[in-house]
Motif scaffolding. Structure first.
Motif: not given
Length: 332
Positions: A2, A20, A22, A119, A121-122, A124, A157
């Motif tokens: 990430p 970052d 998800a 973001t 996609s998920g 930050r 994650d």
């Protein structure tokens, strides 16, 4: 992995790490503010962390220790919470603790700024670590802070993917943190204010703090101010099997933290210290109670009584009380 960027600015005395994920912002925020979750990634894999305190509020404090998986050496740390803007950002002072629990002198204190931004996609997460001197920055870099943060974030994650363990429909659970410390956690469907009120209103407590069915609470004397004593007594329907607890209110930071002592009425010997923390999370309020026992033997004896099952029955009843009060207010 990430982590998307790492920047050392020796002029500004900062270390900035961008990562970052998800997952939505609230989910990532909860991973940092729930002690059960953050201890699964705050610390590299070879030095996992255990959080025995985690107050997500201005003026709050977190206490943790990272323990080596090979030789068992332990390194303590603390956070002092100076700003909280849920779920967007928080700021803490991160320092080291000596074996006796006091702040370590001679090592730098890091001001850490965490921001959580959505973001496409998920989420930050930007972590800026700031220092008072170049010497302090170089000292923590030499200690491996940059790589430690990289390894820590690489573990998030897996935590984010584990939704069931932290969901609002998960029953109360206990975790043994040490020979004398046990943490009991449960997400209560209700706001922090509602859960706090339910612990500080005698009429409400008599409705939910009953353990298994078939018990009543004839005595509920609440400690309102620090230094006050409380007294709770229960009995089975018909007056059988009466027992109770008493203790002193040691700390109170409404509406998120209360610390009490607890001793069974009529029993000799030392009791426990109970630290309750309330944290807003997705789905309600995370209620965490850290119980400190006088010994491992007493810890195991109490756990074997089915204590956690009784607490779950009470917490399920608490949710019903909160929901009932909410309906009454809506109908008023």
């Amino acid at each position: 992995m990430p982590v998307t960027s790492v920047e050392k600015d020796l002029d500004a005395l900062t270390l900035t790490i961008v990562a970052d994920f998800a997952a939505p912002v609230q989910r990532v925020w909860d991973a940092y503010t729930d002690p059960r979750q953050i201890e699964r990634f705050w610390g590299p894999p070879t030095y996992p962390a255990t959080f025995t305190r985690h107050d997500v509020a201005v003026g709050g404090r977190s206490i943790y220790a990272m323990t080596g998986t090979e030789n068992g050496d332990s390194h303590g740390g603390y956070w002092e919470w100076t700003a909280v803007d849920a779920p967007n950002s928080f700021v803490v002072n991160d320092g080291f603790l000596a074996e006796d629990g006091t702040a370590t002198t001679g090592l730098p204190v890091t001001r850490m700024y965490f921001t959580f931004a959505p973001t496409d996609s998920g989420t930050r997460v930007t972590t800026v670590s700031s220092y008072d001197s170049l010497e302090g920055l170089e000292q923590v870099l030499a200690m491996g802070m940059e790589e430690g943060l990289r390894q820590s974030m690489a573990q998030i994650d897996d935590v984010l993917a584990d939704l069931s363990s932290f969901a609002a429909d998960h029953a109360a659970e206990s975790q043994i943190l040490s020979d004398t410390k046990v943490r009991v956690s449960r997400v209560i469907r209700g706001s922090v204010a509602q859960v706090w009120q339910a612990h500080n209103d005698a009429d409400l407590m008599k409705q939910w703090l009953l353990g298994p069915d078939g018990w009543t609470m004839p005595v509920c004397e609440i400690a309102t101010n620090v230094g006050d004593t409380y007294r709770y007594e229960w009995e089975q329907d018909g007056g059988e099997g009466r027992f109770g607890f008493t203790g002193e209110l040691l700390e109170s930071d409404a509406p998120y933290r209360a610390v009490t002592t607890e001793s069974m009425i009529g029993m000799e010997g030392p009791g426990t210290t109970n630290e309750m923390t309330l944290t807003p999370v997705e789905g309600g309020t995370l209620l965490t109670i850290l119980i400190t026992y006088p010994s491992a033997e007493v810890r195991d004896m109490v756990l074997n009584t089915g204590m956690v099952g009784g607490m779950e029955a009470s917490y399920a009843r608490l949710e019903s009380v909160i929901a009932s009060d909410a309906r009454e207010l809506a109908d008023a």
